[in-house]
Motif scaffolding. Structure first.
Motif, mmCIF file in Angstrom:
data_model
loop_
_atom_site.group_PDB
_atom_site.id
_atom_site.type_symbol
_atom_site.label_atom_id
_atom_site.label_comp_id
_atom_site.label_asym_id
_atom_site.label_seq_id
_atom_site.Cartn_x
_atom_site.Cartn_y
_atom_site.Cartn_z
ATOM 1 N N GLU A 151 43.414 47.614 34.854
ATOM 2 C CA GLU A 151 43.222 46.445 33.963
ATOM 3 C C GLU A 151 42.696 45.165 34.455
ATOM 4 O O GLU A 151 43.011 44.814 35.537
ATOM 5 C CB GLU A 151 44.899 46.194 33.587
ATOM 6 C CG GLU A 151 45.059 44.892 32.962
ATOM 7 C CD GLU A 151 46.545 44.528 32.822
ATOM 8 O OE1 GLU A 151 47.352 44.731 31.914
ATOM 9 O OE2 GLU A 151 46.903 43.688 34.095
ATOM 10 N N GLN A 152 41.778 44.668 33.780
ATOM 11 C CA GLN A 152 40.996 43.710 34.202
ATOM 12 C C GLN A 152 41.794 42.428 33.746
ATOM 13 O O GLN A 152 42.079 42.285 32.541
ATOM 14 C CB GLN A 152 39.636 43.711 33.459
ATOM 15 C CG GLN A 152 38.671 44.942 34.056
ATOM 16 C CD GLN A 152 38.360 44.695 35.430
ATOM 17 O OE1 GLN A 152 37.990 43.456 35.884
ATOM 18 N NE2 GLN A 152 38.414 45.706 36.047
ATOM 19 N N VAL A 153 42.177 41.364 34.758
ATOM 20 C CA VAL A 153 43.128 40.400 34.244
ATOM 21 C C VAL A 153 42.239 39.063 33.847
ATOM 22 O O VAL A 153 41.168 38.989 34.492
ATOM 23 C CB VAL A 153 44.136 40.070 35.537
ATOM 24 C CG1 VAL A 153 44.683 41.351 35.669
ATOM 25 C CG2 VAL A 153 43.337 39.779 36.669
ATOM 26 N N ARG A 154 42.914 38.362 33.243
ATOM 27 C CA ARG A 154 42.058 37.114 32.864
ATOM 28 C C ARG A 154 42.805 35.682 33.525
ATOM 29 O O ARG A 154 42.192 34.737 33.841
ATOM 30 C CB ARG A 154 42.191 36.723 31.141
ATOM 31 C CG ARG A 154 41.279 37.469 30.427
ATOM 32 C CD ARG A 154 41.390 37.360 29.015
ATOM 33 N NE ARG A 154 42.589 37.731 28.515
ATOM 34 C CZ ARG A 154 43.076 37.777 27.265
ATOM 35 N NH1 ARG A 154 42.418 37.048 26.289
ATOM 36 N NH2 ARG A 154 44.429 37.992 26.809
ATOM 37 N N SER A 155 43.907 36.029 33.952
ATOM 38 C CA SER A 155 44.746 35.288 35.103
ATOM 39 C C SER A 155 45.111 35.823 35.987
ATOM 40 O O SER A 155 45.991 36.899 35.765
ATOM 41 C CB SER A 155 45.431 34.127 34.075
ATOM 42 O OG SER A 155 46.659 34.898 33.398
ATOM 43 N N ALA A 156 45.299 35.434 37.243
ATOM 44 C CA ALA A 156 46.076 35.931 38.390
ATOM 45 C C ALA A 156 47.354 35.470 38.692
ATOM 46 O O ALA A 156 48.258 36.342 38.990
ATOM 47 C CB ALA A 156 45.280 36.096 39.516
ATOM 48 N N SER A 212 51.075 33.832 37.670
ATOM 49 C CA SER A 212 51.959 33.601 36.778
ATOM 50 C C SER A 212 53.019 32.504 37.103
ATOM 51 O O SER A 212 53.269 32.586 38.140
ATOM 52 C CB SER A 212 52.760 35.016 36.410
ATOM 53 O OG SER A 212 51.901 36.138 36.000
ATOM 54 N N ARG A 227 51.284 46.673 37.966
ATOM 55 C CA ARG A 227 52.542 46.796 37.077
ATOM 56 C C ARG A 227 52.913 48.233 37.232
ATOM 57 O O ARG A 227 52.243 49.380 37.322
ATOM 58 C CB ARG A 227 51.723 46.832 35.722
ATOM 59 C CG ARG A 227 51.316 45.304 35.393
ATOM 60 C CD ARG A 227 50.695 45.570 33.626
ATOM 61 N NE ARG A 227 49.970 44.182 33.357
ATOM 62 C CZ ARG A 227 50.494 43.424 32.431
ATOM 63 N NH1 ARG A 227 51.658 43.553 32.132
ATOM 64 N NH2 ARG A 227 49.652 42.481 32.199
ATOM 65 N N ARG A 231 45.147 46.178 39.178
ATOM 66 C CA ARG A 231 44.432 45.141 38.510
ATOM 67 C C ARG A 231 43.172 44.920 39.480
ATOM 68 O O ARG A 231 43.441 43.937 40.489
ATOM 69 C CB ARG A 231 45.204 43.901 38.443
ATOM 70 C CG ARG A 231 46.536 44.401 37.558
ATOM 71 C CD ARG A 231 47.647 43.157 37.433
ATOM 72 N NE ARG A 231 47.900 42.596 36.439
ATOM 73 C CZ ARG A 231 48.728 41.780 36.062
ATOM 74 N NH1 ARG A 231 49.251 41.224 36.944
ATOM 75 N NH2 ARG A 231 48.662 41.324 34.963
ATOM 76 N N ASN A 267 40.365 43.364 39.651
ATOM 77 C CA ASN A 267 39.598 41.948 39.702
ATOM 78 C C ASN A 267 40.802 40.764 40.266
ATOM 79 O O ASN A 267 40.480 39.611 39.943
ATOM 80 C CB ASN A 267 38.991 41.671 38.464
ATOM 81 C CG ASN A 267 39.727 41.209 37.395
ATOM 82 O OD1 ASN A 267 41.091 41.906 37.326
ATOM 83 N ND2 ASN A 267 39.458 40.606 36.280
ATOM 84 N N VAL A 268 42.129 41.047 40.473
ATOM 85 C CA VAL A 268 43.024 40.156 40.421
ATOM 86 C C VAL A 268 42.766 39.201 41.626
ATOM 87 O O VAL A 268 42.740 37.954 41.505
ATOM 88 C CB VAL A 268 44.499 40.806 40.749
ATOM 89 C CG1 VAL A 268 44.333 41.554 42.048
ATOM 90 C CG2 VAL A 268 45.516 39.833 40.860
#
Length: 359
Positions: free
Chosen positions: A52-57, A59, A76, A109, A111-112
């Motif tokens: 999964e490529q994340v847009r934000s690391a 939270s 996850r 993820r 690219n996290v």
């Protein structure tokens, strides 16, 4: 309607969940033999890892129950498969089951760390301790292949950013080079979760997590390397592990932990039914007592999600566990609160394309 799909015991080898109930966002699922299946089903359920490529690391949370307001989770789902894991319901948001899917269909993820670096580099970012391992374990088995927890640590080391890690995984020892360096600057602390000292009970509750003895050895390695370590007696299971509380704390102190904490068993959403199925199969003689104690602490419910109550419950039994914990910590010299990690060393390293200073 949600349907519980019970899998043959042979196929559930080394898995804690007895079912793969459809998530609350799913229309339902059902196993059907249409006569075309010619191959013998596998003896074990394989672990599947998707990317999964994340847009934000990072939270953010505003929970008054938590000592941090931000976290990063490289994965996850969790292959450790702890049956009591409060994070299981988060898999439902992916359209997957909090049951076996949570243990077998994982998300990495890749690219996290890259996105984390970008977020920390923003001029408006305000530094505070970042937590890792708050939802799923960063040092679960797939970290050996993907290395995402280490990649995040390397970013945090570059920024002199404080980090608090929670894990059961022995793979954290691989990263002692980074952790010991950050510890000399007051930038890291680690919590190691030990639920029971009974290896057989641990194998059934936490089938792919390191044994209790191995986790205590991890505490010892971290402590010897100068990394502050907390023994996390979490969760305390009434009627099943509560009698071990003092022994757990003593074992942690002997291994080198300088602090301790505890959390009562939590059964949010789908976890309650998964847990009760597990009790019926593995601890049928204690099931009624365990659930009676939990409901006693939550006003007759399996779980009370209110702030200030969800972590430890209320009533005489919960208060008694708290008194036992406090007395043992005083006797063993374990602190309930560790010193705050330093934030004044935070510095954004030069990035490619940055204009160099004139002086």
């Amino acid at each position: 309607m949600e349907q519980m799909i019970h899998s043959p015991a042979l196929r559930r080898k080394a898995r804690a969940s007895l079912s793969n109930a459809s998530s609350r966002f799913d229309l339902g699922r059902e196993s059907v033999d249409d006569g075309w299946e010619q191959e013998q089903p596998p003896e074990v359920i394989p672990t599947e890892i998707r990317l999964e490529q994340v847009r934000s690391a990072i939270s953010y949370n505003r929970s008054p129950d938590l000592p941090f307001d931000r976290s990063v989770n490289p994965y996850r789902g969790c292959e450790h498969g702890c049956i009591y894991c409060f994070a299981r319901p988060s898999h439902a948001y992916l359209g997957l089951s909090p049951g076996l899917d949570f243990e077998t269909r994982l998300i990495a993820r890749p690219n996290v760390a890259q996105v984390l670096r970008q977020e920390l580099s923003k001029p408006r970012y305000k530094v505070a301790t970042l937590a890792m391992g708050t939802n799923t374990d960063p040092y679960q088995p797939c970290e050996r292949d993907h290395g995402l927890a280490r990649a995040c640590l390397e970013v945090l080391q570059d920024f002199n950013h404080p980090i608090a890690i929670v894990t059961k995984g022995s793979l954290i020892e691989r990263d002692l080079d980074i952790l010991s360096d950050m510890a000399t600057k007051g930038l890291v602390r680690v919590g190691i979760s030990v639920t029971t000292l009974d290896p057989e009970l641990s194998r059934r509750m936490e089938p792919r997590a390191p044994t209790p003895a191995r986790r205590l050895a991890v505490i010892n390695r971290l402590s010897d390397a100068g990394v502050p370590v907390r023994l996390m007696a979490s969760p305390v299971v009434p009627g099943l592990t509560d009698h071990e509380l003092e022994a757990l704390l003593a074992a942690g102190a002997s291994a080198g932990a300088d602090a301790a904490s505890w959390i009562m068993l939590r059964l949010p959403r789908e976890v309650s039914e998964l847990w009760q199925d597990w009790l019926a199969e593995h601890e049928p003689g204690r099931a009624a007592k365990v659930m009676a104690r939990l409901r006693e602490m939550h006003g007759g419910r399996d779980y009370d999600p209110r702030w200030g109550q969800r972590m430890r419950g209320e009533g005489e039994y919960a208060a008694m566990i708290g008194r036992r914990f406090n007395a043992a910590c005083r006797r063993l010299g374990l602190a309930e609160r560790q010193p705050d990690l330093t934030t004044d060393l935070f510095e954004r390293p030069p990035q490619p394309g940055d204009q160099l200073g004139l002086f």
